[in-house]
Enzyme design. Sequence first.
Site, PDB file in Angstrom:
ATOM      1  N   GLU A 223      -4.803 -10.989 -13.168  1.00 53.70           N
ATOM      2  CA  GLU A 223      -3.996 -10.963 -11.760  1.00 53.70           C
ATOM      3  C   GLU A 223      -3.690 -12.201 -11.285  1.00 53.70           C
ATOM      4  O   GLU A 223      -3.198 -12.549 -10.260  1.00 53.70           O
ATOM      5  CB  GLU A 223      -4.749 -10.156 -10.478  1.00 53.70           C
TER       6      GLU A 223
ATOM      7  N   ARG B  58      -7.976   3.978  -9.068  1.00 54.20           N
ATOM      8  CA  ARG B  58      -8.406   3.057  -7.966  1.00 54.20           C
ATOM      9  C   ARG B  58      -9.354   3.753  -7.114  1.00 54.20           C
ATOM     10  O   ARG B  58      -9.218   4.878  -6.801  1.00 54.20           O
ATOM     11  CB  ARG B  58      -7.178   2.582  -7.037  1.00 54.20           C
TER      12      ARG B  58
ATOM     13  N   HIS C 185       0.969  -1.334   0.104  1.00 54.89           N
ATOM     14  CA  HIS C 185       0.133  -0.130  -0.088  1.00 54.89           C
ATOM     15  C   HIS C 185       1.051   1.290   0.049  1.00 54.89           C
ATOM     16  O   HIS C 185       0.810   2.166  -0.671  1.00 54.89           O
ATOM     17  CB  HIS C 185      -0.910  -0.105   1.352  1.00 54.89           C
TER      18      HIS C 185
ATOM     19  N   CYS D 266      -1.220  -2.401 -15.546  1.00 52.07           N
ATOM     20  CA  CYS D 266      -1.248  -1.291 -14.937  1.00 52.07           C
ATOM     21  C   CYS D 266      -0.595  -1.552 -13.361  1.00 52.07           C
ATOM     22  O   CYS D 266      -0.759  -0.999 -12.579  1.00 52.07           O
ATOM     23  CB  CYS D 266      -2.886  -0.983 -14.402  1.00 52.07           C
TER      24      CYS D 266
ATOM     25  N   GLY E 296      -2.597  -6.838 -13.826  1.00 51.78           N
ATOM     26  CA  GLY E 296      -2.274  -6.532 -12.443  1.00 51.78           C
ATOM     27  C   GLY E 296      -1.100  -7.212 -11.956  1.00 51.78           C
ATOM     28  O   GLY E 296      -1.071  -8.120 -11.446  1.00 51.78           O
ATOM     29  N   SER E 297      -0.041  -6.726 -12.485  1.00 51.24           N
ATOM     30  CA  SER E 297       1.503  -7.363 -12.226  1.00 51.24           C
ATOM     31  C   SER E 297       1.600  -7.539 -10.940  1.00 51.24           C
ATOM     32  O   SER E 297       2.654  -8.336 -10.561  1.00 51.24           O
ATOM     33  CB  SER E 297       2.269  -6.826 -13.021  1.00 51.24           C
ATOM     34  N   ASN E 298       1.161  -6.459 -10.118  1.00 52.26           N
ATOM     35  CA  ASN E 298       1.512  -7.065  -8.543  1.00 52.26           C
ATOM     36  C   ASN E 298       0.934  -8.315  -7.896  1.00 52.26           C
ATOM     37  O   ASN E 298       1.524  -8.966  -7.340  1.00 52.26           O
ATOM     38  CB  ASN E 298       0.785  -5.771  -7.646  1.00 52.26           C
ATOM     39  N   ASP E 299      -0.341  -8.403  -8.224  1.00 47.94           N
ATOM     40  CA  ASP E 299      -0.825  -9.786  -7.747  1.00 47.94           C
ATOM     41  C   ASP E 299      -0.603 -10.886  -8.576  1.00 47.94           C
ATOM     42  O   ASP E 299      -0.309 -11.911  -8.172  1.00 47.94           O
ATOM     43  CB  ASP E 299      -2.699  -9.434  -7.743  1.00 47.94           C
TER      44      ASP E 299
ATOM     45  N   ARG F 119     -11.381   0.982 -11.644  1.00 55.41           N
ATOM     46  CA  ARG F 119     -11.301  -0.339 -11.060  1.00 55.41           C
ATOM     47  C   ARG F 119     -12.420  -0.560 -10.182  1.00 55.41           C
ATOM     48  O   ARG F 119     -12.214   0.256  -9.037  1.00 55.41           O
ATOM     49  CB  ARG F 119      -9.773  -0.512 -10.491  1.00 55.41           C
TER      50      ARG F 119
HETATM   51  C1  PEP Z   1      -1.993  -5.121  -9.444  1.00 57.03           C
HETATM   52  O1  PEP Z   1      -2.229  -6.140  -8.584  1.00 57.03           O
HETATM   53  O2  PEP Z   1      -1.042  -5.105 -10.262  1.00 57.03           O
HETATM   54  C2  PEP Z   1      -2.938  -4.008  -9.472  1.00 57.03           C
HETATM   55  C3  PEP Z   1      -2.701  -2.936 -10.228  1.00 57.03           C
HETATM   56  O3  PEP Z   1      -3.742  -3.814  -8.310  1.00 57.03           O
HETATM   57  P1  PEP Z   1      -3.473  -3.471  -6.771  1.00 57.03           P
HETATM   58  O4  PEP Z   1      -1.947  -3.437  -6.555  1.00 57.03           O
HETATM   59  O5  PEP Z   1      -4.518  -2.447  -6.215  1.00 57.03           O
HETATM   60  O6  PEP Z   1      -3.597  -4.994  -6.377  1.00 57.03           O
HETATM   61 MG    MG Z   2      -4.359  -6.124  -7.802  1.00 53.86          MG
END
Ligand code: PEP
Ligand code: MG
Length: 794
Positions: free
Chosen positions: A658, A509, A407, A729, A679-682, A557
């Site tokens: 994701e 977001r 976060h 993203c 959503g490359s983070n998840d 989103r």
């Molecule tokens: C992600 O998962 O890449 C994403 C953009 O969403 P968040 O970081 O809000 O989970």
């Molecule tokens: Mg995500």
Amino acid sequence: MSNKKYIVWFDEIGKEDIPLVGGKSASLGEMIRRTNVPVPYGFATTAHAYRRFLEEAELTEHINEALKKLKDPNDTSTLQKIGEYVRKLVYESKMPPDLERAIKDAYMKLGERVGEKNPFVAIRSSATAEDLPDASFAGQQETYLNVSGADDVVDKVRKCYSSLFTDRAIFYRIQKGFDHLSIALSAAVQLMVYSKASGVMFTLNVSNGDESEVLIEAGYGLGEYVVQGTVTPDEYYVRKEDLKIVDKVIPRKTKQLVRSPSGGVEEKPVPRELQDKQVLTDEQIRELAKYAVAIEKHYGRHMDIEWALDERGDKLWILQARPETVWSVKEPEAKTAIATERKVIVKGLPASPGLAAGKAHVIRSVQEINEFKPGEILVTEMTAPDWVPAMRKAKAIITNSGGMTCHAAIVSRELGIPCIVGTASKGTPGTEAIKNMMDITVDATNGVVYEGILEEEVETPKAEVQLAASTSIVEPHPVTGTKILVNLGEPEIAERVSKLPCDGVGLMREEFIWASEIGEHPLYLIETGQPDKVVDKLAEGIRKVCQAMNPRPVVLRFSDFKSSEYRELKGGEKYEPEEPSALLGWRGASRYYHPRYREAFKLEVKAVKKVREEYGLKNLWVMIPFVRTVEEVRKVLEILKEEGLERGPDFKVWLMAEIPSNVILADKFNEFIDGYSIGSNDYTMLVLGCDRDNAEVGSIFDERDLAVKRSIKHLIDIAHKDGKTVSICGQAPSVHGPDFIRFLVESGIDSISVNPDAVVQVRKWVASIEQRLLLEKALGRGVKEDPDLEWNPK
Ligand code: PEP
Ligand code: MG
């Protein structure tokens, strides 16, 4: 000025009287006496009066004794107990009769001067320290507005005295080694302005340090909401040279703090017809700027000034002026103590680049968040959505835990604030190594925190400025075949971000609006009969972004809080399960159709409908996060349909890619959607099995891993087979530089959505990569395919 008087009138004092009446009162006197700017009249109680009060009530010893019990100022609970005890002791002590008489007489005389028996006054604390030139260090004391009647005035003066012992002030004095009783308190009793509008102004443009402009911020009602950042004020930029208004930003202003006719203050809504209007007339703006220039000239330095517009006769008043502190650090005459030694105290992951220096404020829990002041450096365990209002004010952020996509990392990058996360994984956690109110320099580009203020920081513009600068680059921005989108959640910065060379918003977001504007759990709001609050606030935030970007698309989103975050919203505990692993739990699409959450989700859909249909902003599209199965996307589309939203030429629905299942079954998902956004983070978390918030596995979490890249390329291929678009993203393209961007472009991605600070650079990289590809093709060489990226390698 004799130092034995209890009371001095503003026209008897000047800036040399700080030891007697503190910085605030001295500055009011200075302006009344030596400039022509209009300042409401009044008087100040002196340091002598304060000492007499302590002596007469025999407080000195009691206070010393109580404070001696505080062995460790970091022991928050003892500090709170002792602070409360001392404040009560001071407030409940009797005022010496001669001092009480002097205050009441002065108040009566003030009334005679304006022809009123019990005039309304504002009572402000002004701390004094005889041996320190700048006594503002302790200036966290209270202000009481709209006070009337001699008894009440005396009561509030005692309250001001007790406010010298707030927990924060006690803590600060211990840290700095100041004797608690070497500091005295003066109360400034000043005729109240019946403010119909008010705000602050600076004698330079604080967003980029431009000294040729005055920046005026204006809101309705009393100034406290503007000062505290509770409302987003109008901004007017005025050129000093000829008082020409060079720029204005007029946001919607929905609430105001006003004086109640019977005393005290209350919050009121701003009438509908005034909400979008400019608070001040152009003439008033120029008049204020003229005062700002005069005050700056008089003091010979940049100033931070509070002003108000009186409803009685529309007169403008100056309420306070103090040296501006954020940019003044860059002036040679402002003596920043430059650290001579380079000592690293903390290391962590460089989550949002930039360099910043200033006072560290260690905040251990969200309950302490109100203590956090603009321009400080936030040091904490980890942030969450309800921390965003404080994060916005921070000069830099340091967290103990978290990885590059946590976060704190995401919000900081979006806001352009330097941020280091996961300090605990690299040694001593920030909250232990960094002491409260310590001067530190944060090099967030390299993930290092130094003790003291280092020289280079003084020379380096803030990240915020870099964003501002990137918007005004004269060099033309290259045209690219791959669209460059921006990630944006904070509606307040939409206007500014819309000036960037981007083709739309690739990830909006919602969580920012929930945290800053709604603050309550949707099911709680439904249960208490206020569902419209969700719809209206969401629609308002989304409108701002869509309006600023129009006609470029904005991909919203739908909410993706985790249950642990939802629980922090007011009323949340009742509706949220305790989950062992919230990142893998009840989040994203699984909530939307769930019988327990469905009605809450519908409010989000209604907000989308309102923006598209009521406000006519058809550039709003939507995206569904964390969809585990094809069945889930089908169910969510059903709800959209029930609410009157269906995919069509001007309303696209994207799926966030994701979860590996999204890629493995892309041929099946294609049927239900118009495009994907990775959503490359998840996604990386789930492909590599690394908790994205766990700094311990932070070095394994890497979006450039072949497993991630190979599957991204596969998704693009399968999506394109059915004419679906693919975007990305997550944080990866914002942080990994040209090689990762090259991989995306060569794989044929349709758009790349990055943080605001990366837009200009990423566009340049994409343009050069695309040109290279064309050149290779023209030369008949073609692009050398990387066999490792094939889904089915030979
Ligand atoms: C992600 O998962 O890449 C994403 C953009 O969403 P968040 O970081 O809000 O989970
Ligand atoms: Mg995500």
